[in-house]
Design an enzyme around this catalytic site. Structure first.
Site, PDB file in Angstrom:
ATOM      1  N   LYS A   1       0.869  -1.188   0.000  1.00 58.82           N
ATOM      2  CA  LYS A   1       0.000   0.000   0.000  1.00 58.82           C
ATOM      3  C   LYS A   1       0.902   1.234   0.000  1.00 58.82           C
ATOM      4  O   LYS A   1       1.780   1.361   0.864  1.00 58.82           O
ATOM      5  CB  LYS A   1      -0.836  -0.032   1.279  1.00 58.82           C
ATOM      6  CG  LYS A   1      -2.250   0.476   1.121  1.00 58.82           C
ATOM      7  CD  LYS A   1      -3.030   0.176   2.389  1.00 58.82           C
ATOM      8  CE  LYS A   1      -4.421   0.738   2.306  1.00 58.82           C
ATOM      9  NZ  LYS A   1      -5.107   0.674   3.600  1.00 58.82           N
TER      10      LYS A   1
HETATM   11  O1  G3P Z   1      -9.239   1.424   4.167  1.00 64.69           O
HETATM   12  C1  G3P Z   1      -9.060   2.722   4.646  1.00 64.69           C
HETATM   13  C2  G3P Z   1      -9.753   2.867   5.933  1.00 64.69           C
HETATM   14  O2  G3P Z   1      -9.103   2.125   6.907  1.00 64.69           O
HETATM   15  C3  G3P Z   1      -9.967   4.245   6.391  1.00 64.69           C
HETATM   16  O3  G3P Z   1     -11.152   4.220   7.046  1.00 64.69           O
HETATM   17  O4  G3P Z   1     -12.860   4.917   8.629  1.00 64.69           O
HETATM   18  O5  G3P Z   1     -10.451   5.550   8.999  1.00 64.69           O
HETATM   19  O6  G3P Z   1     -11.759   6.618   7.190  1.00 64.69           O
HETATM   20  P1  G3P Z   1     -11.571   5.403   8.018  1.00 64.69           P
END
Ligand code: G3P
Length: 220
Positions: free
Chosen positions: A83
């Site tokens: 990533k």
């Molecule tokens: O896959 C990306 C994710 O982990 C981010 O999610 O909820 O932290 O915006 P969030």
């Protein structure tokens, strides 16, 4: 459509992978921190449980640093995907890694312009963060629609991996738009199975089955 789990919680992954419906995993440093695990050992364990792609994020800002980290992680298991952040250096790293056969997932994508550059760099996956756009009153799913249209128009091979998913509706919208993958937190994965009318119907059928048995017994 593929569904990935967005977590580094090994026990949750083990439990939900038992459904046979988990196609891959995405992690990030925040998720690893929340899981309270040493990074590399957690990744090795996750890669044994799920045979699909497992995205692992390194650290670093220059292409050289990102490539070095990605090469290290890719040695942990054959299904590791590197990533990398959506920066010019990140995309330089993508070009190098993909040539070496290391698949890449470009993370923190917030615009169609960025997504276009991701595909041109030849990344395997592009991750638009829909929830974080919604959080600032922008439309995360509108971005997914733009990316799906652009990629289809030019036949780009990069897969659209909808990330920062907050609820089942995000997954449904992603599916309607033809996104290749949605990566979802465990609670959203579990909610995708659920509907109150399903539960009510099961209870009703169960009760009626028992009643039918009782009345047959009464007739004997
Ligand atoms: O896959 C990306 C994710 O982990 C981010 O999610 O909820 O932290 O915006 P969030």
């Amino acid at each position: 459509m593929k569904i990935f789990l967005d977590t580094a919680d090994v026990e949750k992954i083990r439990a939900l992978a038992a459904t046979g419906l988990v196609d891959g995993i995405t992690t990030n440093p925040t998720l690893i921190m929340k899981a309270g695990r040493e990074h590399k050992s957690a990744i090795v364990e996750i890669c044994k449980i799920v045979k699909g792609p497992v995205s692992v994020e390194g650290i670093g800002t220059t292409a050289d640093e990102l490539v070095k980290d990605a090469r290290e992680f890719s040695k942990l298991a054959p299904n590791v995907v590197a990533k990398v952040p959506m920066t010019a250096e990140g995309l330089k790293a993508v070009r190098i890694l993909e040539k070496e056969g290391i698949h890449t997932n470009v993370t923190l994508v917030f615009s169609a312009g960025q997504a276009l550059m991701v595909a041109k760099a030849g990344a395997s996956y592009c991750s638009p963060f829909v929830g974080r756009l919604d959080d600032i009153s922008e439309d995360g799913m509108a971005l997914v629609a733009e990316i799906v249209q652009i990629y289809a128009q030019y036949g780009f091979k990069t897969q659209v991996l909808v990330a920062s998913v907050r609820h089942p509706e995000h997954v449904i919208e992603a599916a309607k738009l033809g996104a290749h993958i949605a990566t979802v937190p465990p609670d959203v994965f579990e909610k995708l199975f659920k509907h109150p009318l399903t539960d009510k119907g099961i209870r009703q059928f169960d009760e009626d089955y028992r009643k039918a048995l009782e009345s047959l017994k009464g007739r004997k």
